[in-house]
Design a protein around this motif. Sequence first.
Motif: not given
Length: 340
Positions: A20-39
Amino acid sequence: CSTYGYIYYNWTDTNGDELASMDEVSRPRVRDSFTQLNRDDVTDKNMVSPKTFEVTFGLERELFADVGIGGTVIYRRNYDDYWTRNYMEDGDTLRLPTADDWEVAGQIPAEYGSYSYWDWKDGLDYSDETWRSTRPDYYERYLGFELTFKKRFSSQSKWLLNGSFTLQDWRRFYPTRASYNSPTNVAQMDGEYAGYTSGSSAGTEQSLNPRWMAKLSFAYQFPWGINAGGTLTARDGYIFRDRWEDLDYELVSADDDHPTVYASPYGTNRLDSLVIMNLRVDKTFRIQDRFGITLAIDMFNVFNANTTISQEDVITNTNFEQIYQYLNPRIVRFGLRLSF
């Protein structure tokens, strides 16, 4: 309840050095169970249940003793389906994408149709937050016709026959811009065949939607208590979804997944049609009316057809058109059953 969060990266080994080299790696992908939205920002409170409108008309007629035919016409329309779309990050604003947010990001080679794939414009970013609502204007239309034939057993006739032949046309429609999100593949799918996919870890997903099907089952009672019967099944080949994947581009609108583009109108290319016959002969011997011994011979796939059932359909894969599954070869089975 529990919460979590993590970041991961996609890596494509473009130079084949298995490092793996830096030019072969995509931007970071974030996963979480939090939400900033209301229902109210997650599910549309005006969402309605999916609907199906169907009209069926059938006729049956007995031609003569023990023999009848029938015909059925079916019209079906599925609409008001629901869909889920991801929000986008537009600077500090979280909002749903509009038609003006899309632009052509690339095009597949001319030999595969020169179809375009689309992505969000610069400055827009992907969000895990989603919005669920009724899908406007999109619908599916099914037209079908089935012809049936029946011949029953009787004291004058020792044979039975049941058969059917079906023609069907199941298509999807995107009549307005509001009926789809990304324009990618809409040109290849609008007004073309619909259908569901089926697959397993052993092979690629297979798109099911035969345009015609035929079935025939038959049986005959010979003298001396010998019974014979069989089935004949035939259908149109399943859809071969020839697809192009651009591994050199990552879609921001799809969380950095590579674009997948159909290289022909959906349903244009198909696998071979399938025809399979199975036969059975059996004879039961009775012993003092209490015991029975049944000897049977079964033959499956009488014609020993080797029809392709599943095949790799991603053009840019090195194993394109590799066959994952054939129809099982002819099998002859001898059986003995005791009953008492």
